[in-house]
Write a protein that holds these residues in place. Structure first.
Motif, PDB file in Angstrom:
ATOM      1  N   LEU A  21       0.831  -1.203   0.000  1.00 42.64           N
ATOM      2  CA  LEU A  21       0.000   0.000   0.000  1.00 42.64           C
ATOM      3  C   LEU A  21       0.867   1.254   0.000  1.00 42.64           C
ATOM      4  O   LEU A  21       0.491   2.282  -0.568  1.00 42.64           O
ATOM      5  N   ALA A  22       2.052   1.175   0.593  1.00 43.60           N
ATOM      6  CA  ALA A  22       2.951   2.330   0.615  1.00 43.60           C
ATOM      7  C   ALA A  22       3.380   2.700  -0.806  1.00 43.60           C
ATOM      8  O   ALA A  22       3.408   3.889  -1.173  1.00 43.60           O
ATOM      9  N   PHE A  23       3.712   1.693  -1.620  1.00 44.40           N
ATOM     10  CA  PHE A  23       4.095   1.953  -3.015  1.00 44.40           C
ATOM     11  C   PHE A  23       2.912   2.507  -3.796  1.00 44.40           C
ATOM     12  O   PHE A  23       3.061   3.435  -4.607  1.00 44.40           O
ATOM     13  N   ALA A  24       1.719   1.966  -3.535  1.00 46.77           N
ATOM     14  CA  ALA A  24       0.519   2.464  -4.217  1.00 46.77           C
ATOM     15  C   ALA A  24       0.249   3.919  -3.857  1.00 46.77           C
ATOM     16  O   ALA A  24      -0.069   4.744  -4.727  1.00 46.77           O
ATOM     17  N   GLY A  25       0.374   4.236  -2.566  1.00 47.41           N
ATOM     18  CA  GLY A  25       0.165   5.617  -2.148  1.00 47.41           C
ATOM     19  C   GLY A  25       1.194   6.555  -2.740  1.00 47.41           C
ATOM     20  O   GLY A  25       0.877   7.700  -3.101  1.00 47.41           O
ATOM     21  N   LEU A  26       2.438   6.101  -2.859  1.00 48.27           N
ATOM     22  CA  LEU A  26       3.484   6.913  -3.462  1.00 48.27           C
ATOM     23  C   LEU A  26       3.157   7.229  -4.916  1.00 48.27           C
ATOM     24  O   LEU A  26       3.303   8.374  -5.369  1.00 48.27           O
ATOM     25  N   LEU A  27       2.691   6.232  -5.657  1.00 53.36           N
ATOM     26  CA  LEU A  27       2.343   6.455  -7.062  1.00 53.36           C
ATOM     27  C   LEU A  27       1.177   7.432  -7.197  1.00 53.36           C
ATOM     28  O   LEU A  27       1.197   8.312  -8.060  1.00 53.36           O
TER      29      LEU A  27
END
Length: 417
Positions: free
Chosen positions: A39-45
């Motif tokens: 979810l951290a990578f998704a939020g970053l994108l």
């Protein structure tokens, strides 16, 4: 006013074309997490997409002021749609750097429909009252995008697949942009020519203070979203995280209609400061940390004046910006609100463990905005210039284009005579 030529087409097309602004972050998060990534990578994108879209708005506005809307928005929407469609082809398991680059580039080339629409109204509606009405309706209806967009993206990803959500988002962006950009006012629009003595710099002290104040207004909106999520967790009512922003947006829509129904006293600057003061007062009852039902009702109150603040902000920009760079100036305003909203979300998230501070952040943003506007009052001017966008020279367009142009420009010519 809605019966005037092109109004429904331009307003509706812009709303459809801007739905991806609210759908893409949700679609990307669901696409990444469905593929097993964090979810951290998704939020970053999602953050990269929003930041790239916001920061590139002034550049695209400047290009539109130089080359017209068609030459800028058509390539932008095509590239944006191509990137969104390409993401499923690359795949979640592809190189993270490639996925990040595509998402960032998609944000950079989001079509500048909102700033472009603001620049079109003086050529479509000759009457100042009609322009005030449609601008208020335009601003008030924007909140609906951030209710419908995430719900639609979530439904498509759940009922079908996240890939379908991304493809549908690209299709809606193409559809809305095509509706707007194929209309005569957009195809033949050109900015006002530079004045012989020069129109001066774009950024003035008044505009800097105005944009900073509106960034503080956006800060209140970003903090509100985190506060709504906190309320939902505290009262174990998941729907509150959506109902509180929806109540606020409903108030914004209703406030725009009320504002547009009559002519209000005072200059644009006076109205801007007055509505900012009312915005601050609207947040004060929420400091008492009311229950869920009361909070939903009270959230409508500050929303009632948001449309008035943004509309008068655009009017002030129209008065202060050079005639040949109004689209770019509108884009800076949009960027200011969006940047403030992102800052409000970030700070509220960091302070989410301190509910006493969290509930006061929207009011703090509103108070900062009001203070800045009071300081800036001598620099904001007493009124605004209207209708400064002119028709292109007849020799530069075809005979059929001249006929279409005369069709929608005739009321403005009559008013000038």
């Amino acid at each position: 006013m809605l019966g005037s030529q092109y109004v429904v087409r331009l307003l509706g097309g812009t709303l459809i074309g801007r739905l991806p602004n609210a759908m893409v972050p949700v679609s990307i998060v669901l696409w990444i997490t469905a593929g097993g990534k964090s979810l951290a990578f998704a939020g970053l994108l999602a953050a990269i997409y929003g930041l790239a879209s916001g920061l590139s708005q002034p550049v695209k506005g400047r290009l539109m002021d130089k080359y017209g809307q068609t030459r800028v928005s058509v390539p932008a929407v095509l590239l944006n749609a191509f990137c969104l469609v390409a993401l499923p082809w690359i795949g979640v398991d592809g190189q993270p750097a490639a996925v990040t680059a595509v998402v960032g580039f998609a944000g950079l080339v989001t079509p500048p429909l909102e700033a472009g629409l603001r620049a079109l109204w003086p050529t479509v509606l000759a009457d100042a009252g009609s322009r005030r009405l449609v601008q208020a309706l335009d601003t008030g209806s924007q909140g609906l995008l951030y209710i419908v967009g995430p719900l639609l993206a979530s439904w498509l990803a759940t009922a079908h697949t996240p890939d379908i959500a991304l493809w549908a988002t690209a299709a809606l962006g193409l559809l809305g942009s095509a509706i707007v950009l194929s209309a005569g006012p957009s195809r033949y629009w050109c900015p006002a020519a530079e004045e012989p003595a020069g129109s001066g710099p774009l950024i003035s002290t008044g505009l800097v203070l105005l944009f900073t104040a509106l960034a503080a207004t956006g800060f209140a909106l970003g903090a509100m979203n985190v506060w709504a999520a906190h309320m939902a967790a505290t009262h174990q009512m998941t729907t509150l995280s959506g109902m509180l922003p929806a109540a606020f947006s409903t108030g914004s829509f209703l406030g725009g209609i009320v504002y547009a129904r009559r002519t209000w006293p005072g200059t644009t600057t006076t109205q801007l400061i007055t509505t900012s003061a009312l915005f601050l007062l609207g947040w004060l009852p929420l400091l008492a940390d009311p229950g869920p039902r009361a909070a939903i009702v009270l959230a409508v109150i500050p929303g009632l004046v948001l449309t008035l603040i943004i509309t008068n902000g655009f009017h002030t920009v129209d008065a202060l910006a050079p005639a040949s760079r109004t689209t770019e100036a509108y884009a800076w305003l949009i960027l200011a609100v969006g940047t403030g909203q992102a800052a409000g979300t970030a700070l509220a998230g960091a302070l989410s463990d301190s509910p006493q501070i969290l509930v006061g952040l929207p009011a703090a943003g509103a108070a900062t905005a009001l203070t800045l506007l009071i300081i800036a009052r001598p620099k904001l001017g007493a009124g605004r210039r209207l209708g400064r966008h002119r028709r292109p020279r007849r020799s530069s367009i075809s005979a059929s284009a001249q006929r279409d142009l005369r069709m929608f420009a005739a009321p403005a010519d009559s008013a000038r005579r």
